[in-house]
Design a protein around this motif. Structure first.
Motif, PDB file in Angstrom:
ATOM      1  N   CYS A 134       0.837  -1.192   0.000  1.00  0.00           N
ATOM      2  CA  CYS A 134       0.000   0.000   0.000  1.00  0.00           C
ATOM      3  C   CYS A 134       0.874   1.244   0.000  1.00  0.00           C
ATOM      4  N   ARG A 135       0.272   2.358  -0.357  1.00  0.00           N
ATOM      5  CA  ARG A 135       0.979   3.640  -0.381  1.00  0.00           C
ATOM      6  C   ARG A 135       0.444   4.527   0.727  1.00  0.00           C
ATOM      7  N   GLY A 136       1.344   5.283   1.306  1.00  0.00           N
ATOM      8  CA  GLY A 136       0.978   6.265   2.309  1.00  0.00           C
ATOM      9  C   GLY A 136       1.653   7.580   1.978  1.00  0.00           C
ATOM     10  N   ARG A 137       1.240   8.631   2.646  1.00  0.00           N
ATOM     11  CA  ARG A 137       1.819   9.940   2.394  1.00  0.00           C
ATOM     12  C   ARG A 137       2.273  10.533   3.722  1.00  0.00           C
ATOM     13  N   ASN A 138       3.501  10.965   3.749  1.00  0.00           N
ATOM     14  CA  ASN A 138       4.063  11.626   4.925  1.00  0.00           C
ATOM     15  C   ASN A 138       3.529  13.059   5.018  1.00  0.00           C
ATOM     16  N   PRO A 139       3.624  13.670   6.209  1.00  0.00           N
ATOM     17  CA  PRO A 139       3.173  15.061   6.354  1.00  0.00           C
ATOM     18  C   PRO A 139       3.870  16.024   5.387  1.00  0.00           C
ATOM     19  N   THR A 185       5.776  13.414   0.869  1.00  0.00           N
ATOM     20  CA  THR A 185       6.458  12.301   0.217  1.00  0.00           C
ATOM     21  C   THR A 185       5.643  11.022   0.371  1.00  0.00           C
ATOM     22  N   VAL A 186       5.775  10.169  -0.606  1.00  0.00           N
ATOM     23  CA  VAL A 186       5.018   8.915  -0.630  1.00  0.00           C
ATOM     24  C   VAL A 186       5.909   7.795  -0.108  1.00  0.00           C
ATOM     25  N   PHE A 187       5.337   6.924   0.689  1.00  0.00           N
ATOM     26  CA  PHE A 187       6.071   5.754   1.167  1.00  0.00           C
ATOM     27  C   PHE A 187       5.223   4.507   0.945  1.00  0.00           C
ATOM     28  N   LEU A 188       5.877   3.365   0.830  1.00  0.00           N
ATOM     29  CA  LEU A 188       5.215   2.075   0.624  1.00  0.00           C
ATOM     30  C   LEU A 188       5.297   1.263   1.903  1.00  0.00           C
ATOM     31  N   PHE A 189       4.263   0.484   2.166  1.00  0.00           N
ATOM     32  CA  PHE A 189       4.269  -0.392   3.329  1.00  0.00           C
ATOM     33  C   PHE A 189       3.437  -1.638   3.033  1.00  0.00           C
TER      34      PHE A 189
END
Length: 128
Positions: A64-69, A72-76
């Motif tokens: 899944c993809r997430g977004r930092n404050p 930036t996009v991160f995967l987990f």
């Protein structure tokens, strides 16, 4: 959510039917149900087994993809639950199925006679 998507258009269509059509639809409902049951039972007898729909629930691993404050996009790693409908053969007693078919056909004949009289009343009560 999906059943609501299917039911709403049907509700709108039912609202568009004339009173005569609504009446006829209501009084012939049992005949249509019995006809569907007869078709299913005949299919079971022709195949020699019944078909049953079973739901299988499984967990699927995914990324899944997430977004930092800061944007930036991160995967987990994540897991999603998935439901799948599967049709499976089921053993039946052919003699009992034949008896059921005979009973359903008799009930349909009786129901059609009653529905014919009720349809005539619908037509008389709601002339077009």
């Amino acid at each position: 959510m999906r059943p609501a998507i299917i039911i709403l258009p049907l509700a709108f269509l039912a609202a568009c039917a004339t009173p005569r059509e609504q009446c006829i639809n209501q009084v012939t409902r049992d005949s249509r149900v019995l006809s569907a049951l007869i078709a299913e039972t005949e299919g079971n007898l022709a195949r020699g087994y019944a078909l049953e729909t079973r739901q299988e629930v499984r967990t699927v691993s995914d990324t899944c993809r997430g977004r930092n404050p800061d944007g930036t996009v991160f995967l987990f790693s994540c897991e999603e639950t998935e439901t799948v409908n599967r049709t499976v053969p089921v053993a039946i007693d052919l003699n009992a199925e034949q008896a059921k078919l005979t009973s359903l056909r008799e009930r349909l004949a009786t129901e059609r006679r009653a529905a014919d009289a009720a349809v005539a009343q619908c037509i008389a009560a709601n002339p077009e």
